[in-house]
Design a protein around this motif. Structure first.
Motif, mmCIF file in Angstrom:
data_model
loop_
_atom_site.group_PDB
_atom_site.id
_atom_site.type_symbol
_atom_site.label_atom_id
_atom_site.label_comp_id
_atom_site.label_asym_id
_atom_site.label_seq_id
_atom_site.Cartn_x
_atom_site.Cartn_y
_atom_site.Cartn_z
ATOM 1 N N GLU B 117 -12.552 33.885 -32.138
ATOM 2 C CA GLU B 117 -11.185 33.394 -32.322
ATOM 3 C C GLU B 117 -10.226 34.182 -31.437
ATOM 4 O OE1 GLU B 117 -9.944 33.426 -36.403
ATOM 5 O OE2 GLU B 117 -7.871 33.029 -35.809
ATOM 6 N N LEU B 118 -10.471 35.486 -31.382
ATOM 7 C CA LEU B 118 -9.588 36.350 -30.598
ATOM 8 C C LEU B 118 -9.532 35.913 -29.137
ATOM 9 C CD1 LEU B 118 -8.004 39.142 -30.478
ATOM 10 C CD2 LEU B 118 -10.138 40.016 -29.541
ATOM 11 N N LEU B 146 -17.151 43.292 -26.836
ATOM 12 C CA LEU B 146 -16.218 43.986 -27.715
ATOM 13 C C LEU B 146 -16.573 43.886 -29.190
ATOM 14 C CD1 LEU B 146 -12.826 42.930 -26.141
ATOM 15 C CD2 LEU B 146 -13.932 45.154 -26.002
ATOM 16 N N ASN B 169 -4.511 34.632 -18.231
ATOM 17 C CA ASN B 169 -4.868 34.697 -19.655
ATOM 18 C C ASN B 169 -5.793 35.876 -19.922
ATOM 19 O OD1 ASN B 169 -3.382 32.414 -20.044
ATOM 20 N ND2 ASN B 169 -5.150 31.027 -20.125
ATOM 21 N N ASP B 172 -4.020 39.190 -19.895
ATOM 22 C CA ASP B 172 -3.341 39.458 -21.167
ATOM 23 C C ASP B 172 -4.325 40.043 -22.179
ATOM 24 O OD1 ASP B 172 -0.937 38.588 -20.251
ATOM 25 O OD2 ASP B 172 -1.155 36.541 -21.022
ATOM 26 N N LEU B 173 -5.525 39.433 -22.218
ATOM 27 C CA LEU B 173 -6.551 39.899 -23.151
ATOM 28 C C LEU B 173 -6.946 41.345 -22.836
ATOM 29 C CD1 LEU B 173 -8.680 39.393 -25.369
ATOM 30 C CD2 LEU B 173 -10.151 38.426 -23.607
ATOM 31 N N GLU B 176 -4.395 43.829 -23.872
ATOM 32 C CA GLU B 176 -4.402 43.986 -25.326
ATOM 33 C C GLU B 176 -5.537 44.922 -25.753
ATOM 34 O OE1 GLU B 176 -2.284 43.137 -27.441
ATOM 35 O OE2 GLU B 176 -3.358 43.481 -29.330
ATOM 36 N N ILE B 177 -6.696 44.720 -25.125
ATOM 37 C CA ILE B 177 -7.845 45.589 -25.424
ATOM 38 C C ILE B 177 -7.482 47.045 -25.186
ATOM 39 C CG2 ILE B 177 -10.134 46.242 -24.560
ATOM 40 C CD1 ILE B 177 -10.500 43.227 -23.913
ATOM 41 N N GLN B 180 -4.897 48.633 -27.626
ATOM 42 C CA GLN B 180 -5.465 49.036 -28.912
ATOM 43 C C GLN B 180 -6.121 50.411 -28.858
ATOM 44 O OE1 GLN B 180 -5.119 47.403 -31.689
ATOM 45 N NE2 GLN B 180 -4.398 45.408 -30.989
ATOM 46 N N GLY B 181 -6.060 51.047 -27.708
ATOM 47 C CA GLY B 181 -6.528 52.420 -27.625
ATOM 48 C C GLY B 181 -7.883 52.592 -26.962
ATOM 49 N N ARG B 182 -8.480 51.478 -26.495
ATOM 50 C CA ARG B 182 -9.780 51.618 -25.846
ATOM 51 C C ARG B 182 -9.612 52.064 -24.397
ATOM 52 N NH1 ARG B 182 -10.134 47.314 -28.886
ATOM 53 N NH2 ARG B 182 -11.812 47.188 -30.401
#
Lengths: 376, 302
Positions: B117-118, B146, B169, B172-173, B176-177, B180-182
Motif C-alpha cells: 500500500e505504501l 524495505l 514519484n 518522493d518515496l 520519505e524512506i 524516517q531515519g534510514r
C-alpha cells in the motif's frame, strides 16, 4: 506518502527469531516455486501432459498386439473343428479367425494372394491345409495349430492316456500386456524429465534474474533454498505418478498394479533426488535457460532410450545392457517395473534404491561444489 | 552520530580492468548518500562489495560495525537491498512476491501488504510481475527491500528506465524512506537525481572517487560562472558587453547568454533596461563539476 513507514528500530520482525523465519522461508519459497511451476504452461505441458500423451498413444497402439490371430478359410464342413466342445472352440478362436466358405477355388486364390493365411478342408478323415510358401511363418503357425487340433481329436477318439505331455507357460504374469511395461517406463522418464528440468531451469533462471543474489542478501540459508526445490520436485513426481497410474488404469488401457506398488513411492522419491542432482549439475555450467534445457534434453532423451523407458530391453544386445546399467534411469525403470507390475517384494528393489540415492549424493556433491550465486 | 558504513581503500580487478581502484568513504547513520558516475565507473561493484556480494581484492568495509564478507546472516536482516527490477520470482503476483520476500525475514503478511500500500500498488496486488510497468516493478522491488524494516537501504540505479513522472514519484518515496531515519545509499548515473536527493555525493569515474561532498558545495566549489539568458534581440550584443564587464557573451540566434561571476549586477542592469524577455538563470550543475574533474563531457552511456 503516509506514515506507515516505521522508524528503524521498531522491529517488525518477530523476536522468536531465526528458526521461525527458517520454517516460514521454506514454506514460502516452496510456495513460490510451486506457483511458478503451475502457472508455467510450457513446464506443465512437458512434465505432465507430454509424457501422458506418450502413454495414451503407445497404450492404444499396442493394446491388441498380444492377440494377433491367423486368418483361415474353412471350406465345407470340417468335423474336427465343428465338433469341438464350446470351451475348446473358444480357445481356437483366440488364435484362429475362421471364415466359412464353400468355394475351394476362391479360397485357394485368397491364400495365394496372401489375403488369408491358409484354407482348410476335410476329406474323409484327412484334414488338408492349403498354405502358401510365400509366408512360411504364418503358414507354419497355422499348420502347428491345426496339427494340434487333429492330435487332440485323435486322442478323444482313442482315449489312451498319453505317455508324454507338453505344456508351454509364459514366465510373466499372463496379464503383462504392453501397458504393464509402458507405464513404469514412461513414468520413469517423465519423473526424470520433470526433476531435471525443474532443477536446471530454476537454478539458471534464478541466477540470471538475480533472484539467487537477492536470496543471498536475505538471511535464508542455502539448505532452505535447496530444500524447497527438493520438496516441490518430489510432490511433482508423486503427482505425475498418481496421474499416470490413474490414466493407465482406465478400462481402455487396463493397467493392473501388483501387491507392492506402494514401493514405487520411495523409488520415485529417490529417482527425483538423483535427477535433481543431475539437473543442478547441468544448471551449474550453463548460463541461459535455453542452454540449460538443451543440456537437460541432451542427457535425458538418450538416457530414456538406453534405459528401456520406451521399450523393454530384454532383447537388446548385451553391450546396450552394459551401458544402461550405469544409467540412473535404468535403475528407476527397473525398480518401478519390479514393484508395480512384476509383483516383486520391497526387498527386491533395495539395490535400485541404493544406486539412485548414491547417484544423488555423488552428483549432488559435485553440483554443490560447482554452485555459483552469480554469473560473473 | 556514528558511521553506518566505513569503506577503506577497497580494490577489485577483473583481469586487467581495475573496476574499483582504491575507494574510501564513510556514510553517517541517517544520511542519504549517492555514488554518481557514468556506466562502468565502478559504482555497482563498490556497492556490491559493501553489501557483501563480492569480496574485495584489498581494503576493508565496515557495515553497521561488521564486515559484510563472508556472508553474515545476523547482519543481513539489518540491510535492505534493491537489485534491478527483474529480480522477482516468475509468474507471481505483486502481493505473492512481497509476501514471499517478507517471510524470508520472518515478516508478517500484514506488514507485507502495508508495504504494498505504501508504494501505491494495492490495486496491482493481483497482477503478475510480468504485467507490471517499469515504474511499478521498481516500486515493488523497493517495497520488497524495505518490508523487514532495515537500517541501511541500498538502491542500485533505482530510477533508470523510468518516465519522468514515475521518477519523481519514486524520488518522493526515497526521500520519505530517508526522512524516517534510514541510511540510504544510492548509485545513479543521473546527475539531477543525485542533486535532488543526496545529502552528499561521491563522484566516481574509472574506479576512483574524484570528489565527495554535498552537491551544492561541489558546485559552488567550482566557482563556475552563472549563465543568464534572454531572448535574442532583447538587448544588443555591445550593450550587453558594456553592462557585463568581463563576462563571456554568446548569441545563438535564439538566446543571448551572458556567463558571469557577478550575476546580481548583470541582472540588475538588465532589469534597469527592461531587457528581461525570456529570462533564464542557470547556475553550474554537477555536470559542470564532472566536466571540470575529468575534462570529459558527462554522458550516461560513457
Amino acid at each position: 506518502m503516509t506514515s506507515k513507514l516505521d522508524t528503524p528500530g521498531r522491529s517488525v520482525r518477530t523476536p522468536a527469531g531465526a528458526r521461525e523465519a527458517t520454517v516460514a522461508g521454506l514454506g514460502s519459497l516452496s510456495r513460490a516455486m510451486a506457483l511458478g511451476f503451475v502457472r508455467d504452461r510450457t513446464a506443465m505441458f512437458f512434465t505432465i501432459l507430454f509424457p501422458l500423451m506418450f502413454l495414451v498413444i503407445f497404450g492404444l497402439l499396442f493394446r491388441d498386439s498380444g492377440t494377433s490371430r491367423s486368418e483361415i478359410i474353412q471350406v465345407g464342413p470340417v468335423p474336427v473343428l465343428d465338433a469341438l466342445p464350446a470351451e475348446a472352440r473358444a480357445g481356437v478362436d483366440e488364435v484362429l479367425d475362421i471364415e466359412q466358405s464353400d468355394d475351394l477355388d476362391a479360397a485357394l486364390e485368397k491364400v495365394r494372394t496372401g489375403d488369408v493365411d491358409a484354407a482348410v478342408e476335410q476329406r474323409g478323415n484327412t484334414v488338408v491345409v492349403h498354405y502358401s510358401a510365400a509366408d512360411p511363418v504364418s503358414a507354419s503357425t497355422v499348420q502347428a495349430i491345426l496339427r494340434e487340433i487333429v492330435q487332440a481329436a485323435n486322442l478323444a477318439a482313442n482315449p489312451t492316456p498319453p505317455r508324454f505331455t507338453f505344456e508351454a507357460q509364459q514366465v510373466e504374469d499372463a496379464s503383462l500386456k504392453p501397458i504393464q511395461y509402458l507405464t513404469p517406463g514412461l513414468l520413469g522418464w517423465a519423473v526424470a524429465t520433470g526433476a531435471m528440468f525443474g532443477a536446471a531451469l530454476t537454478l539458471v533462471t534464478w541466477r540470471q534474474k538475480k533472484i539467487l543474489r537477492r536470496l543471498r542478501l536475505s538471511p535464508v540459508s542455502t539448505p532452505i533454498v535447496s530444500g524447497a526445490r527438493i520438496g516441490v520436485s518430489i510432490v511433482i513426481a508423486l503427482v505425475q505418478g498418481a496421474i499416470f497410474v490413474a490414466v493407465a488404469s482406465l478400462p481402455v488401457f487396463g493397467l493392473r498394479l501388483s501387491a507392492y506398488w506402494w514401493m514405487a513411492i520411495p523409488l520415485l522419491i529417490a529417482g527425483t533426488l538423483a535427477f535433481l542432482a543431475i539437473g543442478q549439475l547441468a544448471g551449474s555450467f550453463t548460463k541461459t535457460p535455453e542452454a540449460a534445457s538443451a543440456v537437460a534434453n541432451l542427457i535425458v532423451l538418450p538416457m530414456a532410450f538406453l534405459s528401456g523407458a520406451f521399450f523393454p530391453l530384454q532383447n537388446a544386445p548385451s553391450w546396450l545392457n552394459t551401458i544402461s546399467s550405469v544409467l540412473p534411469l535404468r535403475h528407476l525403470v527397473d525398480g518401478l517395473l519390479d514393484v508395480m507390475v512384476r509383483g516383486q517384494g520391497p526387498a527386491a528393489v533395495l539395490p535400485e534404491l541404493g544406486i539412485l540415492l548414491g547417484f544423488a549424493v555423488v552428483v549432488g556433491a559435485i553440483a554443490v561444489a560447482l554452485f555459483r550465486w552469480d554469473d560473473a | 552520530m556514528s558511521e553506518a558504513i566505513i569503506v577503506r581503500d577497497i580494490r577489485k580487478s577483473y583481469g586487467q580492468t581495475r573496476a574499483v581502484d582504491g575507494v574510501s568513504f564513510e556514510v553517517t547513520e541517517g544520511e542519504f548518500f549517492g555514488i554518481l558516475g557514468p556506466n562502468g565507473a565502478g559504482k555497482t561493484t563498490t556497492l556490491e562489495i559493501i553489501e557483501g556480494l563480492r569480496k574485495p581484492d584489498g581494503g576493508e568495509v565496515q557495515l553497521l560495525g561488521m564486515s559484510p564478507w563472508p556472508r553474515h546472516t545476523s547482519l543481513l536482516p539489518r540491510i535492505g537491498v534493491q537489485l534491478q527490477a527483474s529480480s522477482f520470482f516468475e509468474r507471481l503476483t505483486a502481493r505473492e512476491q512481497i509476501r514471499t520476500w517478507a517471510s524470508l525475514y520472518g515478516v508478517s503478511t500484514r506488514r507485507a501488504d502495508e508495504m504494498l500500500e505504501l508504494v501505491g500498488l494495492t490495486d496491482k496486488a493481483n497482477t503478475r510481475i510480468e504485467k507490471l510497468s517499469g515504474g511499478q516493478a521498481q516500486r515493488l522491488s523497493i517495497a520488497c527491500a524495505l518490508a523487514h524494516d532495515p537500517e541501511v537501504v541500498f538502491l542500485d540505479e533505482p530510477t533508470s528506465g523510468l518516465d519522468p513522472q514515475a521518477r519523481r514519484n519514486l524520488w518522493d518515496l526515497l526521500r520519505e524512506i530517508n526522512r524516517q531515519g534510514r541510511t540510504v545509499v544510492l548509485t545513479t548515473h543521473y546527475l539531477d537525481e543525485a542533486e535532488a536527493l543526496c545529502e552528499r555525493v561521491a563522484i566516481m569515474d574509472r574506479g576512483k572517487i574524484l570528489q565527495i561532498g554535498p552537491p551544492a558545495a561541489l558546485v559552488r566549489g567550482l566557482d563556475a560562472p552563472t549563465r543568464i539568458s534572454v531572448e535574442s534581440g532583447t538587448i544588443a550584443a555591445h550593450d550587453a558587453r558594456a553592462l557585463a564587464g568581463d563576462a563571456e557573451i554568446s548569441d545563438d540566434g535564439v538566446s543571448l547568454t551572458i556567463a558571469t561571476r557577478d550575476p546580481a549586477r548583470v541582472l540588475a542592469a538588465l532589469a534597469e533596461r527592461s531587457a528581461l524577455r525570456g529570462l533564464s538563470v542557470r547556475g553550474a550543475t554537477l555536470e559542470d563539476v564532472f566536466l571540470n574533474l575529468t575534462g570529459r563531457e558527462y554522458r550516461d552511456d560513457d
